[in-house]
Design a protein around this motif. Sequence first.
Motif, PDB file in Angstrom:
ATOM      1  N   ASN A  24      51.580  26.077  34.034  1.00 31.21           N
ATOM      2  CA  ASN A  24      50.916  26.895  33.609  1.00 31.21           C
ATOM      3  C   ASN A  24      48.995  27.152  33.387  1.00 31.21           C
ATOM      4  OD1 ASN A  24      49.678  28.971  31.995  1.00 31.21           O
ATOM      5  ND2 ASN A  24      51.940  29.801  31.025  1.00 31.21           N
ATOM      6  N   LYS A  27      47.701  26.416  29.904  1.00 30.60           N
ATOM      7  CA  LYS A  27      48.310  25.854  29.187  1.00 30.60           C
ATOM      8  C   LYS A  27      47.466  24.288  29.092  1.00 30.60           C
ATOM      9  CE  LYS A  27      50.675  28.224  26.594  1.00 30.60           C
ATOM     10  NZ  LYS A  27      50.971  29.350  25.200  1.00 30.60           N
ATOM     11  N   GLY A  80      53.818  23.138  31.025  1.00 31.59           N
ATOM     12  CA  GLY A  80      53.750  24.576  29.937  1.00 31.59           C
ATOM     13  C   GLY A  80      54.143  25.094  28.317  1.00 31.59           C
ATOM     14  N   GLY A  81      54.045  25.828  28.144  1.00 24.83           N
ATOM     15  CA  GLY A  81      55.390  25.993  26.893  1.00 24.83           C
ATOM     16  C   GLY A  81      56.636  26.400  27.217  1.00 24.83           C
ATOM     17  N   GLN A 104      53.722  21.149  27.539  1.00 25.55           N
ATOM     18  CA  GLN A 104      51.654  21.228  27.603  1.00 25.55           C
ATOM     19  C   GLN A 104      51.379  22.503  26.403  1.00 25.55           C
ATOM     20  OE1 GLN A 104      49.608  19.484  29.228  1.00 25.55           O
ATOM     21  NE2 GLN A 104      50.637  18.275  29.033  1.00 25.55           N
ATOM     22  N   GLY A 105      52.409  23.552  25.824  1.00 21.35           N
ATOM     23  CA  GLY A 105      52.879  24.397  24.780  1.00 21.35           C
ATOM     24  C   GLY A 105      52.397  23.564  23.741  1.00 21.35           C
ATOM     25  N   THR A 106      52.131  24.932  22.917  1.00 21.18           N
ATOM     26  CA  THR A 106      52.566  24.122  21.134  1.00 21.18           C
ATOM     27  C   THR A 106      53.883  25.108  20.813  1.00 21.18           C
ATOM     28  OG1 THR A 106      52.070  26.833  21.297  1.00 21.18           O
ATOM     29  CG2 THR A 106      50.180  24.913  20.834  1.00 21.18           C
ATOM     30  N   ASN A 118      54.526  16.431  23.127  1.00 19.36           N
ATOM     31  CA  ASN A 118      53.699  16.892  23.550  1.00 19.36           C
ATOM     32  C   ASN A 118      53.576  15.344  24.922  1.00 19.36           C
ATOM     33  OD1 ASN A 118      53.879  19.576  23.954  1.00 19.36           O
ATOM     34  ND2 ASN A 118      52.000  19.521  22.079  1.00 19.36           N
ATOM     35  N   GLU A 163      48.710  32.022  17.521  1.00 17.74           N
ATOM     36  CA  GLU A 163      48.058  31.132  18.312  1.00 17.74           C
ATOM     37  C   GLU A 163      47.526  30.295  18.538  1.00 17.74           C
ATOM     38  OE1 GLU A 163      50.340  30.701  21.517  1.00 17.74           O
ATOM     39  OE2 GLU A 163      51.946  32.115  20.547  1.00 17.74           O
ATOM     40  N   ALA A 167      47.665  26.474  17.851  1.00 14.83           N
ATOM     41  CA  ALA A 167      46.758  24.995  18.793  1.00 14.83           C
ATOM     42  C   ALA A 167      46.518  24.048  17.840  1.00 14.83           C
ATOM     43  CB  ALA A 167      46.308  25.827  19.274  1.00 14.83           C
TER      44      ALA A 167
END
Length: 335
Positions: A24, A27, A80-81, A104-106, A118, A163, A167
């Motif tokens: 993604n 991200k 990604g997330g 790679q997301g939160t 992560n 979001e 982050a």
Amino acid sequence: MDGGEQTRPVTADDAPPRSAVVVNPSKVTDLDQFRRTVDDALAAAGWPEPTWYETTVEDPGRGQTEAAVAAGAQVVFACGGDGTVMACVSGLVGTDAALAVLPQGTGNLLAANLGLSNDLAAGLQVAVERGMRRLDVGAVEDRHFAVMAGMGFDAQMLRDTSETTKARIGWPAYVMGAAKHLRDRPMRVSIRIDDRPPLRRRARSVLIANVGRLQGGVRLLTDAEPDDGWLDVAVLTPRTLRHWLAMGWALMRRRGSVPRMEVFRARRVQITSNRAQPRELDGDLIEPGRSLTAEIKPQSLWLCVPRPERHPDLSMDAEAAAERGERLIEEARRE
């Protein structure tokens, strides 16, 4: 496909596998640098160069994953997330290709259960060491989840967590999202476990879990196993702030039973509410609805996991894998 041959698609004795990366791009801060790091680390491990696929708003990863498998990928990296990982899971169910997670997301609920956080280095190392385990997944219509589905409070928390805050501070941001709904009124639900008569409850949340760990490493369901052929159903019924505090304290201490939580086991579960509720799969929101029906698909997903791969805790050895992964990346940079 429910089940399959109990052989691994790729073993340590095989030639290095063909792989694909489903990423993604929203991200990843620097996609070119990220791609170089992954390509170089896999090359240092002796793997062929992976094929790269980018997700889109219209297709968050399932179509790309299916294309990768059709092109011969034996390992698909999901970068990604939660939404990216869930889409890749749906594209891999019933195939002999394995999923590897590069969070790679939160949120990254599956990564949390693998102990990866992560950590790119850990995710790469787990894949190249080829510890693999065939897991159950849950099916909700044509979508699948590897960790858990939920209806009610848990999805409200996800919906109302910023979001930007995620982050900035990571998983503790969910505590802020949860605080907004501690005093909300419960939903009236009917819960049908397999073919048994329906249960009726005034619940704040109903969770359908394949694996038991939440964000921050909290173990909600200590007996949930990812490959036992069962879904664990948690019905949460706190009504006051004191109830929430007692439940949270019990989950943190993890000794004995958790107050205001009932647990059932099912192969198929149907939840029906008196009004439309927020819903989620593996930490990713789906459209609200009055019902949520899930069923188990046993042994239908190969997943790259830290060794020893048969350990009940999927995160076993993740920290050591991260250290080995850092050495792999450093080696790749020197070459």
